[in-house]
Design a protein around this motif. Structure first.
Motif, PDB file in Angstrom:
ATOM      1  N   ILE A 302      67.032  88.462 -28.621  1.00 39.87           N
ATOM      2  CA  ILE A 302      67.233  88.718 -27.189  1.00 39.87           C
ATOM      3  C   ILE A 302      67.382  90.218 -26.963  1.00 39.87           C
ATOM      4  O   ILE A 302      68.239  90.872 -27.566  1.00 39.87           O
ATOM      5  CB  ILE A 302      68.486  87.974 -26.678  1.00 39.87           C
ATOM      6  N   CYS A 303      66.526  90.734 -26.064  1.00 38.90           N
ATOM      7  CA  CYS A 303      66.632  92.158 -25.732  1.00 38.90           C
ATOM      8  C   CYS A 303      67.081  92.380 -24.289  1.00 38.90           C
ATOM      9  O   CYS A 303      67.652  93.439 -23.984  1.00 38.90           O
ATOM     10  CB  CYS A 303      65.312  92.871 -26.001  1.00 38.90           C
ATOM     11  N   TYR A 304      66.824  91.420 -23.416  1.00 37.57           N
ATOM     12  CA  TYR A 304      67.239  91.543 -22.016  1.00 37.57           C
ATOM     13  C   TYR A 304      67.658  90.166 -21.478  1.00 37.57           C
ATOM     14  O   TYR A 304      67.277  89.122 -22.010  1.00 37.57           O
ATOM     15  CB  TYR A 304      66.114  92.083 -21.132  1.00 37.57           C
ATOM     16  N   TYR A 305      68.406  90.195 -20.375  1.00 34.71           N
ATOM     17  CA  TYR A 305      68.711  88.991 -19.609  1.00 34.71           C
ATOM     18  C   TYR A 305      68.239  89.199 -18.163  1.00 34.71           C
ATOM     19  O   TYR A 305      68.531  90.230 -17.551  1.00 34.71           O
ATOM     20  CB  TYR A 305      70.215  88.699 -19.596  1.00 34.71           C
ATOM     21  N   LEU A 306      67.509  88.203 -17.644  1.00 37.38           N
ATOM     22  CA  LEU A 306      67.109  88.222 -16.246  1.00 37.38           C
ATOM     23  C   LEU A 306      68.052  87.270 -15.495  1.00 37.38           C
ATOM     24  O   LEU A 306      68.095  86.067 -15.781  1.00 37.38           O
ATOM     25  CB  LEU A 306      65.655  87.752 -16.082  1.00 37.38           C
ATOM     26  N   ILE A 307      68.818  87.829 -14.566  1.00 36.07           N
ATOM     27  CA  ILE A 307      69.842  87.053 -13.850  1.00 36.07           C
ATOM     28  C   ILE A 307      69.539  87.117 -12.361  1.00 36.07           C
ATOM     29  O   ILE A 307      69.399  88.205 -11.790  1.00 36.07           O
ATOM     30  CB  ILE A 307      71.248  87.634 -14.114  1.00 36.07           C
ATOM     31  N   ASN A 308      69.392  85.964 -11.730  1.00 34.95           N
ATOM     32  CA  ASN A 308      69.207  85.953 -10.279  1.00 34.95           C
ATOM     33  C   ASN A 308      70.102  84.880  -9.669  1.00 34.95           C
ATOM     34  O   ASN A 308      70.367  83.839 -10.270  1.00 34.95           O
ATOM     35  CB  ASN A 308      67.740  85.719  -9.900  1.00 34.95           C
ATOM     36  N   PHE A 309      70.586  85.162  -8.446  1.00 32.88           N
ATOM     37  CA  PHE A 309      71.463  84.203  -7.771  1.00 32.88           C
ATOM     38  C   PHE A 309      71.337  84.372  -6.267  1.00 32.88           C
ATOM     39  O   PHE A 309      70.866  85.405  -5.759  1.00 32.88           O
ATOM     40  CB  PHE A 309      72.924  84.372  -8.212  1.00 32.88           C
ATOM     41  N   SER A 310      71.745  83.322  -5.534  1.00 36.81           N
ATOM     42  CA  SER A 310      71.712  83.349  -4.073  1.00 36.81           C
ATOM     43  C   SER A 310      73.014  82.768  -3.532  1.00 36.81           C
ATOM     44  O   SER A 310      73.638  81.915  -4.169  1.00 36.81           O
ATOM     45  CB  SER A 310      70.519  82.540  -3.540  1.00 36.81           C
ATOM     46  N   ASN A 311      73.390  83.247  -2.354  1.00 39.98           N
ATOM     47  CA  ASN A 311      74.579  82.733  -1.679  1.00 39.98           C
ATOM     48  C   ASN A 311      74.211  81.409  -1.001  1.00 39.98           C
ATOM     49  O   ASN A 311      73.330  81.360  -0.148  1.00 39.98           O
ATOM     50  CB  ASN A 311      75.045  83.748  -0.628  1.00 39.98           C
ATOM     51  N   ILE A 312      74.862  80.311  -1.401  1.00 39.89           N
ATOM     52  CA  ILE A 312      74.496  78.997  -0.862  1.00 39.89           C
ATOM     53  C   ILE A 312      75.558  78.465   0.101  1.00 39.89           C
ATOM     54  O   ILE A 312      75.652  77.260   0.333  1.00 39.89           O
ATOM     55  CB  ILE A 312      74.250  77.985  -2.001  1.00 39.89           C
TER      56      ILE A 312
END
Length: 753
Positions: A302-312
Motif C-alpha cells: 500500500i502506497c496511498y489511500y483514497l478516502i471519500n465521504f459525503s454528509n448524509i
C-alpha cells in the motif's frame, strides 16, 4: 510489424551514430535527423497541443524534402474510415476528397499502409494499381508519388498513417525513409500522450468538482491532497489538513477499536465503506457515508489511500420522512395499516414464546359519516384526531393503536392474562367515545362498534385474526352499535355461508334461477290498480325459493348487485310493455335500486327504455332515503338523469333513515313509501297515526304522493284513507304474485271496479 515498431522505438533512445540504418547517411543528413528529433520532442516535453505537434512535424519534414507535402490521416473510432488530421500544406479541396477514405488494396498509399500494416512507397501514382480508386485526386492535385507509413499506438495498434506526397516521380532515399519512421513514431507518442493528458485532465476535474469530500493519504494515513468539497463539508481548508492524520475529520464518539477494524478491512480486502460520524471544524458532528480504498505499488504494497465521504444528514432526514409516511397515518400520527400488520406479526411471535394472550380490537366509529356530511370534512378530520387521542389514552404503553383508514381503528392488547383484562379496556374505550366531541365550535357525538378476537384461542395468524375481528365488529353493528362483540365460531360459519351463497348466486345468474314476482299497489280512494312492485326471488335447486333478504346484501358485497339489478330492470321493462299493451297504457312497475348500483357505474336504464320505445313514466325507481345524503357525483347524475327522462322516483322505507327536505325537492322525488313498521301498529289513538298523518301532509305540501307499505287489515286501510294517503300495498290487498296470477288478479280487480 511490431518488430519494426520496436526498432523505431530503439532508434529514438540510441545515439544517432549507432543506429543500424543510419550508416549510409551523410553527416549532414544525420545532423538534420537529430535536429528534427530534438525539435519535435521539445514540443512534446513542453506539452504543446497534439494537433499542433502533428502539423509542426509535417512542416519540418516538408523543409527537408522540397516539392512535397506531408499529411497525417487517422482512423475513425469504428476503424472503418480514415480522415485527414493534420495537413498544413494541402488544399482544403483535396482534404475534403480524402476524408472518409476506406483502407484497401486500391486506396492509395495511406489506405494501403493501414490495410497492409506496413510502409508503402509508390513512385508513380498515375499508373500504380494501388491508387486506382483515388487516382482522380492524384490527377487533380498533381500528386505524382506518395510514401506512407503506419502510425501506431503504444500497444502497437495501427491508428492511421503519416505520408509524404511529392509533385515529381521519385522513391524515398534512406534519409527520407528515416524521417518518415521517426515522424510516424513521434506522432504515435504525441497522440498517446494527448490521450493520457485528457484522461488526467478529466480525472483532475472529477477530483476537484466532486460533491463528495476526497482525501488522498499516504501509507501512514497522513493527508497529502484534498478537493474543494472537503472544505465545504468539513470547514477545514486544504492548508489546515494537509500533513495531518486522516482522523482530523472523524468524530470522537467512535472508539479506537472501531477504526482499527476499518483499517484492517482495508488492508485485507483493499476497500471499506459504511456509515460513520464525522466532526466539523467547529465541533458539530454529522453522519457521513465513508469509502476507503487502498492504492498499491507495483510491488503490491500500500502506497496511498483514497478516502471519500459525503454528509448524509439530509438523506437521513428524507429517509425518516419517507419511513414515517410509509408507516404512520398523516392525520392522526398513529401507526397505519402497514405498521400495524408488522407489529401484529411481531407481537404474535412474542405471545407464542411467552404463553400470554393477545387481543385484537377492530373499532368502527358509529354515525361518523353523518358528522362529515353535516359539519364538513375538516370537522370530521378533527374528530378522528381526537378519537385517536382518546383511544391512545385508554391503552398501555405496550399496546398498539393504529388507524387502518377512514373511521376504522385497530388495537393490539399485548401480554394479557385473561379476557377480563381486555374487557376493562374495551369498556373504557366505549365510555370515552360516547363523550361529546367539541370540534371547531361544533358539538358532535359518535359511538363505537368493537370486534374482539384473541390469540391463540381464535386464530394463529395475522390474516385470520383480522378477519375474525372484522366479523365481530359487524356483529356489534348488527347488535345496535355502541357495544363490543367477541368473535365466535358461528361467525366464521356465517362468513363461510355468505361465501357459498355468493358463489351459488353467480351460478344462479348463469342458469336463470332468478325470477320476478309482482305485488299490487292499490289506489286507496278507488281500489283500482295501475302500479305494481317487482320483487326478485331465487329458485334454488336445493333450498327452494330464497327471498331477497337472504342474498341481496351478499350480492352487494360481492359486486353482483349491478348485474342482478340490470336483469331485474330488463325483465320488468318487458313485463310493463306487455301490461301496457294488454291492460292499461299508464301501467307502472316500481323497481328497487341498491345504493351500490348508483356508485358502481352510470346506469343505462333510460337508454334501454328509449330502445324499447317506452315512456319514462313506465318505471318507478325505489331508493332508500339515506342515498340522498350521499353526494357522490354518480348518484347526483343518475337521479337528475331519471328526472329529465320522466322516470319517477320513490323513497322506500321512509322514516327509518335520515332524509333532508332540501334533497327531496332538489331531486323531484315523486313518492314517499311509509315503512311498514309505522303501519303495523296503526290505530286511531297510536303515535304512529300522528307520524303517518304528518308524513302524508308534508308530502302533499311538497307535491309528492304517499304509498303505505305493509297494509294488512281493513282498519289500517280505512285510517289511511281518512288521513288522505294515496296508495296502499300489503297482504290485505295481495301477497306478491307470479306473472300469470297477477294478470288474473288484474282482471278480477277490473271486473269489481
Amino acid at each position: 510489424m511490431s518488430g519494426e515498431y520496436n526498432a523505431v522505438n530503439k532508434d529514438i533512445t540510441q545515439p544517432i551514430s549507432t543506429l543500424p540504418d543510419c550508416f549510409d547517411l551523410t553527416n549532414f543528413e544525420q545532423s538534420k535527423i537529430l535536429q528534427f528529433q530534438q525539435e519535435i520532442l521539445e514540443l512534446i516535453v513542453l506539452g504543446n497541443d497534439y494537433k499542433e505537434i502533428c502539423e509542426k512535424i509535417c512542416l519540418l519534414i516538408e523543409q527537408l524534402l522540397e516539392n512535397a507535402v506531408a499529411s497525417v490521416m487517422l482512423l475513425d473510432k469504428d476503424k472503418q474510415c480514415m480522415n485527414v488530421f493534420a495537413a498544413p500544406s494541402i488544399p482544403a479541396e483535396c482534404i475534403a476528397q480524402l476524408n472518409g477514405l476506406r483502407p484497401g488494396p486500391e486506396a492509395g498509399s495511406c489506405g494501403n499502409a493501414v490495410f497492409r500494416q506496413e510502409a508503402v512507397y509508390i513512385e508513380s501514382t498515375i499508373d500504380d494499381p494501388r491508387w486506382q480508386s483515388i487516382r482522380k485526386i492524384a490527377i487533380d492535385f498533381n500528386i505524382l508519388s506518395c510514401w506512407s507509413i503506419p502510425v501506431r499506438s503504444k500497444g502497437g495498434e495501427c491508428i492511421g498513417s503519416f505520408a509524404l506526397s511529392s509533385f515529381e516521380h521519385r522513391l524515398p532515399s534512406a534519409f527520407h525513409r528515416k524521417l518518415l519512421k521517426i515522424g510516424s513514431f513521434i506522432i504515435g507518442i504525441a497522440l498517446e500522450q494527448q490521450k493520457i493528458n485528457e484522461q488526467l485532465y478529466l480525472s483532475s476535474k472529477v477530483f476537484e468538482n466532486s460533491t463528495e469530500a476526497i482525501m488522498i493519504a499516504d501509507a501512514n494515513k497522513i493527508i497529502i491532497s484534498t478537493n474543494k468539497a472537503l472544505h465545504i463539508i468539513t470547514g477545514f481548508t486544504a492548508e489546515e489538513v494537509i500533513g495531518k492524520p486522516t482522523s482530523i475529520v472523524t468524530s470522537i464518539r467512535h472508539s479506537t477499536k472501531f477504526f482499527q477494524k476499518i483499517w484492517l478491512s482495508v488492508k485485507q480486502s483493499g476497500h471499506w465503506q459504511g456509515e460513520v460520524w464525522n466532526r466539523h471544524k467547529y465541533g458539530r458532528e454529522y453522519p457521513a457515508w465513508l469509502n476507503i480504498s487502498s492504492v498499491l505499488s507495483k510491488k503490491g504494497s500500500i502506497c496511498y489511500y483514497l478516502i471519500n465521504f459525503s454528509n448524509i444528514t439530509d438523506k437521513k432526514k428524507s429517509d425518516e420522512i419517507i419511513w414515517r409516511q410509509a408507516n404512520y397515518d398523516s392525520l392522526t400520527g398513529l401507526p397505519n395499516r402497514n405498521m400495524f400488520y408488522d407489529r401484529l406479526s411481531h407481537d404474535i411471535k412474542n405471545a407464542a414464546r411467552t404463553g400470554m394472550l393477545l387481543a385484537v380490537l377492530f373499532i368502527d366509529l358509529d354515525r361518523f359519516k353523518e358528522v362529515n356530511d353535516s359539519f364538513g370534512h375538516s370537522v370530521g378530520d378533527a374528530l378522528l384526531v381526537e378519537a385517536a387521542k382518546r383511544l391512545s389514552g385508554c391503552v398501555r404503553e405496550t399496546d398498539t393503536v393504529a388507524r387502518l383508514g377512514g373511521d376504522e381503528f385497530t388495537i393490539i392488547l399485548n401480554g394479557i392474562n385473561d379476557q377480563h383484562c381486555a374487557e376493562r379496556i374495551i369498556q373504557m374505550i366505549l365510555l370515552e367515545l360516547t363523550k361529546p366531541f367539541h370540534l371547531n365550535a361544533k358539538l358532535a357525538y359518535v359511538t363505537a362498534s368493537i370486534g374482539v378476537t384473541f390469540f391463540p384461542a381464535d386464530a394463529g395468524s395475522v390474516e385470520i385474526l383480522m378477519k375474525n375481528a372484522d366479523q365481530a365488529m359487524y356483529a356489534a353493528k348488527n347488535n345496535g352499535r355502541n357495544c363490543c362483540s367477541y368473535f365466535t365460531s358461528n361467525m366464521r360459519k356465517a362468513t363461510e355461508t355468505r361465501s357459498r351463497i355468493a358463489y351459488e348466486l353467480r351460478h344462479a345468474l348463469r342458469e336463470q334461477q332468478l325470477f320476478l314476482m309482482y305485488q299490487p299497489i292499490v289506489k286507496l280512494a278507488t281500489g283500482s290498480i295501475h302500479k305494481a312492485e317487482a320483487l326478485v326471488r331465487w329458485q334454488h335447486p336445493e333450498r327452494g325459493t330464497v327471498f331477497p333478504v337472504e342474498f341481496i346484501s351478499i350480492a352487494e358485497e360481492s359486486n353482483l348487485i349491478s348485474e342482478i339489478g340490470d336483469w331485474v330492470f330488463k325483465q320488468a321493462v318487458n313485463q310493463v310493455a306487455a301490461w301496457q299493451a294488454n291492460y292499461d297504457t299508464n301501467f307502472q312497475i316500481s323497481i328497487n335500486k341498491s345504493p351500490k348500483q348508483f356508485i358502481s357505474r352510470m346506469s343505462d336504464w333510460v337508454d334501454h327504455l328509449h330502445e324499447q320505445k317506452l315512456d319514462g313514466h313506465s318505471i318507478i325507481v325505489e331508493i332508500t332515503e339515506n342515498l340522498l345524503l350521499d353526494v357522490h357525483e354518480l348518484v347526483v347524475k343518475q337521479l337528475l338523469n331519471f328526472r329529465d327522462a320522466g322516470v319517477q322516483v320513490a323513497i322506500d322505507d321512509f322514516g327509518t333513515g335520515y332524509s333532508s327536505l332540501s334533497y327531496l325537492k332538489k331531486f323531484d322525488i315523486d313518492y314517499l313509501k311509509i315503512d311498514q313498521s309505522f303501519i303495523s301498529n296503526l290505530d286511531s289513538r297510536s303515535n304512529d297515526r300522528i307520524l303517518c298523518e304528518a308524513v302524508i301532509t308534508m308530502a302533499h305540501r311538497l307535491g309528492m304522493k304517499v304509498i303505505a307499505e305493509g297494509v294488512e287489515t281493513n282498519s289500517q286501510k280505512q285510517l289511511l284513507i281518512a288521513m288522505g294517503c294515496d296508495y296502499g300495498q300489503g297482504y290485505f290487498f295481495s301477497k306478491p304474485l307470479t306473472t300469470e296470477n297477477f294478470e288474473t288478479f288484474l282482471q278480477h280487480n277490473a271486473a269489481i271496479n
